[in-house]
Design an enzyme around this catalytic site. Structure first.
Site, short mmCIF file in Angstrom:
data_model
loop_
_atom_site.label_atom_id
_atom_site.label_comp_id
_atom_site.label_asym_id
_atom_site.label_seq_id
_atom_site.Cartn_x
_atom_site.Cartn_y
_atom_site.Cartn_z
N ARG A 177 0.84 -1.21 0.00
CA ARG A 177 0.00 0.00 0.00
C ARG A 177 0.88 1.27 0.00
O ARG A 177 0.54 2.27 -0.63
CB ARG A 177 -0.94 -0.01 1.21
N VAL B 251 -3.68 7.98 5.23
CA VAL B 251 -2.31 7.66 5.67
C VAL B 251 -1.33 7.86 4.51
O VAL B 251 -0.15 7.56 4.65
CB VAL B 251 -2.26 6.20 6.19
N ASP B 252 -1.84 8.36 3.37
CA ASP B 252 -1.02 8.40 2.15
C ASP B 252 -0.04 9.58 2.09
O ASP B 252 0.82 9.61 1.21
CB ASP B 252 -1.92 8.39 0.91
N HIS C 136 -5.03 9.00 11.53
CA HIS C 136 -4.81 7.55 11.38
C HIS C 136 -3.36 7.23 11.06
O HIS C 136 -3.05 6.10 10.69
CB HIS C 136 -5.76 6.98 10.32
N GLY D 65 -15.11 12.93 1.15
CA GLY D 65 -14.66 11.58 0.78
C GLY D 65 -14.47 10.61 1.93
O GLY D 65 -13.52 9.84 1.91
N ASN E 94 -19.25 14.28 -1.43
CA ASN E 94 -19.13 12.83 -1.61
C ASN E 94 -20.05 12.41 -2.76
O ASN E 94 -21.12 12.97 -2.90
CB ASN E 94 -19.57 12.12 -0.31
N GLU F 175 -21.64 9.77 -2.77
CA GLU F 175 -22.77 9.06 -2.14
C GLU F 175 -23.11 9.72 -0.81
O GLU F 175 -22.24 10.30 -0.17
CB GLU F 175 -22.38 7.60 -1.84
#
Ligand code: NAD
Length: 282
Positions: free
Chosen positions: A79, A113-114, A131, A214, A240, A242
């Site tokens: 990841r 976390v990116d 996170h 998001g 978002n 959704e």
């Protein structure tokens, strides 16, 4: 065709210009989807160990790390490689520009976390990575500050690549103590030293506007932030494709749902906030 932000957003901005406290952005995996990083709910969310498929909720736990550290590390290194190969997108860049314009009038709480917000230019001081960060590790045995994963670990970890002795040795501290990924796992608790818990709650209690981008709100602290802002009667804007639990937080007239992607809405909204608030927003 570009959609207009609409009169409701203008009303909100008119209101927040006269208020105090930072504009708080809360982001989740969806803001990085357009950079090519899969969300947990996307099809690539699972991980295979032997003949078993693990969902992120099973893989991303202290319990799994204790039981199968090599497999959990291999998942994170894969990841991490995906994150490192990705670039910040227009939504990340818009938030970096907005911080530059607003200074202390801006704050960002991210579940991601990116590290893409930081790579886009947001400051660590105003970016609470609640996170963790997939590029960092810390001791697995006792509390310790997080340090970058050594560059020599490399960033070409495929889904199929297993942990080898060389990588295992690099993922240790000089005294031989094993390292763990610097990420919050599903069976762990938020705290301030690692994950800025108190800072995130404090900024929710001080913000003039909350914009949620998001995220499904599947974990405790993001929803808590939404509830604190809602209880204070502050306007909340949700971006978002959704609907999600943030849309029905508090009084319905305080929540505005901009249905669509981060790329479609964030640059436009951030630019409009900058126009209205400029450098006077502290
Ligand atoms: P999630 O995977 O549960 O949900 C993603 C959300 O993003 C959904 O609500 C979806 O509708 C929305 N979305 C999808 N595409 C979008 C787009 N283009 N623009 C805007 N929204 C979009 O993610 P989550 O709520 O952030 O929670 C999952 C956990 O997974 C978090 O703890 C996070 O740390 C971790 N995670 C992080 C990354 C990352 O760092 N990029 C990636 C996957 C998971």
């Amino acid at each position: 065709m570009a959609r207009e932000l609409g009169p409701r957003i203008e009303e909100i901005l008119e209101e927040v210009v006269g208020d105090t406290g930072p504009v708080l952005w809360l982001t989740g995996a969806g803001i990085s989807a357009e950079s090519g990083i899969p969300t947990f709910r996307g099809e690539e969310g699972y991980w295979q160990v032997g003949s078993r498929h693990y969902q992120p909720q099973e893989m991303a736990t202290w319990r799994s790390f204790c039981r199968m550290p090599d497999e959990v590390w291999a998942w994170y290194l894969y990841r991490r490689s995906v994150c490192r190969a990705a670039d910040p997108n227009s939504a990340h860049r818009a938030l970096a520009d907005l911080e530059e314009a607003l200074g202390d009038g801006f704050c960002l709480v991210t579940q991601n976390v990116d590290g893409l917000h930081l790579r886009a230019g947001n400051s660590l001081a105003r970016t609470y990575q609640i996170h963790g960060n997939i590029d960092y590790m810390r001791r697995a045995d006792v509390d310790s500050p997080a340090i970058p994963i050594p560059e020599t670990v490399g960033e070409d970890w495929t889904r199929e690549r297993a942990l080898d002795d060389e990588a295992r040795a690099l993922l240790c501290f000089p005294d031989g103590a094993p390292a763990r990924p610097h990420v919050l796992w599903f069976d762990e608790c938020y705290d301030e030293p690692n994950y800025r818990l108190d800072s995130a709650v404090s900024v929710a209690a001080a913000c003039r506007l909350l914009v949620v981008v998001g995220t499904t709100g599947g974990t405790n602290l993001p929803l808590q932030i939404g509830m604190i802002a809602a209880r204070r009667g502050k306007p909340i804007i949700v971006i978002n494709p959704e609907s999600n639990p943030f849309v029905s937080l508090g009084d319905s007239d305080r929540v505005t749902f901009l249905q669509g992607t981060a790329g479609a809405w964030v640059p436009r909204l951030a630019a409009r906030i900058e126009e209205r608030m400029g450098s006077a927003a502290v």
